[in-house]
Design a protein around this motif. Sequence first.
Motif, short mmCIF file in Angstrom:
data_model
loop_
_atom_site.label_atom_id
_atom_site.label_comp_id
_atom_site.label_asym_id
_atom_site.label_seq_id
_atom_site.Cartn_x
_atom_site.Cartn_y
_atom_site.Cartn_z
N THR A 113 56.91 36.22 30.62
CA THR A 113 58.28 36.28 31.62
C THR A 113 58.91 37.40 31.05
N ASN A 114 59.11 37.46 29.71
CA ASN A 114 60.15 38.33 28.96
C ASN A 114 59.72 39.84 29.15
N ALA A 115 58.16 39.88 28.87
CA ALA A 115 57.72 41.20 28.79
C ALA A 115 57.19 41.73 30.23
N ALA A 116 57.15 40.90 31.17
CA ALA A 116 56.66 41.51 32.62
C ALA A 116 57.57 42.52 33.32
N PRO A 117 58.90 42.30 33.23
CA PRO A 117 59.75 43.36 33.76
C PRO A 117 59.57 44.65 33.18
N ARG A 118 59.27 44.67 31.80
CA ARG A 118 59.17 46.10 31.12
C ARG A 118 57.98 46.56 31.43
N HIS A 119 56.74 45.71 31.36
CA HIS A 119 55.57 46.26 31.87
C HIS A 119 55.47 47.04 33.16
N VAL A 120 56.04 46.11 34.08
CA VAL A 120 56.24 46.93 35.34
C VAL A 120 56.81 48.08 35.27
N GLU A 121 58.04 48.38 34.81
CA GLU A 121 58.49 49.56 34.52
C GLU A 121 57.58 50.71 34.09
N ASP A 122 56.80 50.13 32.91
CA ASP A 122 55.95 51.22 32.41
C ASP A 122 54.91 51.73 33.20
N VAL A 123 54.26 50.69 34.23
CA VAL A 123 53.27 50.89 35.10
C VAL A 123 53.89 52.03 36.24
N ARG A 124 55.14 51.53 36.66
CA ARG A 124 55.68 52.68 37.44
C ARG A 124 55.89 54.15 36.83
N ARG A 125 56.34 54.08 35.69
CA ARG A 125 56.91 55.27 35.23
C ARG A 125 55.56 56.06 34.61
N LEU A 126 54.60 55.38 34.11
CA LEU A 126 53.53 55.96 33.52
C LEU A 126 52.20 56.22 34.58
N PHE A 127 52.29 55.70 35.57
CA PHE A 127 51.16 55.83 36.60
C PHE A 127 51.68 56.09 38.00
N LEU A 128 52.34 54.99 38.69
CA LEU A 128 52.60 55.04 40.02
C LEU A 128 53.63 55.96 40.64
N ASP A 129 54.62 56.15 39.81
CA ASP A 129 55.52 57.27 40.04
C ASP A 129 55.11 58.71 40.29
N HIS A 130 53.79 59.06 39.75
CA HIS A 130 53.16 60.26 39.81
C HIS A 130 52.23 60.30 41.02
N LEU A 131 52.06 59.25 42.00
CA LEU A 131 51.16 59.17 42.92
C LEU A 131 51.88 59.09 44.37
N SER A 132 51.23 59.55 45.47
CA SER A 132 52.00 59.44 46.65
C SER A 132 51.13 57.83 47.01
N PRO A 133 51.89 57.45 48.10
CA PRO A 133 51.47 56.04 48.66
C PRO A 133 50.16 56.29 49.25
N GLY A 134 49.65 57.36 49.75
CA GLY A 134 48.19 57.57 50.21
C GLY A 134 47.25 57.71 48.99
N GLN A 135 47.72 58.16 47.87
CA GLN A 135 46.74 58.35 46.59
C GLN A 135 46.61 56.80 46.02
N ILE A 136 47.64 56.23 46.21
CA ILE A 136 47.78 54.66 45.70
C ILE A 136 46.94 53.97 46.48
N THR A 137 46.77 54.04 47.60
CA THR A 137 45.94 53.14 48.45
C THR A 137 44.50 53.76 48.39
N LEU A 138 44.19 54.99 48.39
CA LEU A 138 42.86 55.42 48.22
C LEU A 138 42.40 54.90 46.76
N LEU A 139 43.01 55.21 45.58
CA LEU A 139 42.65 54.63 44.30
C LEU A 139 42.46 53.05 44.56
N ALA A 140 43.18 52.39 45.17
CA ALA A 140 42.99 51.00 45.18
C ALA A 140 41.52 50.71 45.94
N GLU A 141 41.33 51.63 47.09
CA GLU A 141 39.88 51.41 47.53
C GLU A 141 39.05 51.69 46.92
N ILE A 142 38.91 52.80 46.12
CA ILE A 142 37.93 53.40 45.11
C ILE A 142 37.63 52.05 44.24
#
Length: 152
Positions: A113-142
Motif C-alpha cells: 500500500t505504501n509502495a504502490a503509488p510511487r511504483h505507479v509514478e515510476d511506471v508512468r515516468r519510465l514507460f507509459l509517458d513515452h508512448l501514445s495511447p495507440g502504442q500502449i493499446t498495440l503493445l497490450a495486444e502484442i
Amino acid sequence: MNDSPPWLSPVEERAWRGMLRMHDLLVNQAGRTLQSEFGLSATDYSVLAELTRTPKGRLRILELAKVLGWEKSRVSHHIARMAKRGLTDREECADDGRGAYVIVTPAGREAITNAAPRHVEDVRRLFLDHLSPGQITLLAEITDTVIGKIDI
C-alpha cells in the motif's frame, strides 16, 4: 537436409534485443526505487501485488508460481525469505493436506500500500509517458498474444 531455423532478420533481432533491454532497464530502475524507499525488491513487489489482487489475499503456491511464471521451488524459497521479514505467511490447505496457501500479512499489505503509488509514478515516468495511447493499446495486444501462445 538443413534443419536449422532461419536467422533473425535485422528488424527481428532489433525488436527482440530491444524488448529484452527495455525490460531489464524498466525492472532495474523501478526496482531501485522500491528497494531504496520501501525495502522491497521487484520480486517482493510482484508477489505482494499478486496476493493483494485476490479477495482473501492468498493463493496456492502452484497458482502463484503460474501467475509469476516461476518454478515452484523459486516461489517457495522467495516466500520463505519474505516470511522472515513478516510480509507473507503460509497456511495449510484444509481440503488438501499436501497443498499450502501463501497469504499476505498485514505488514505485507501495508508495504505494498505504501509502495504502490510511487511504483505507479515510476511506471508512468519510465514507460507509459513515452508512448501514445495507440502504442500502449498495440503493445497490450502484442503482449496478450505472445503470452497466450506460450503461457502454460
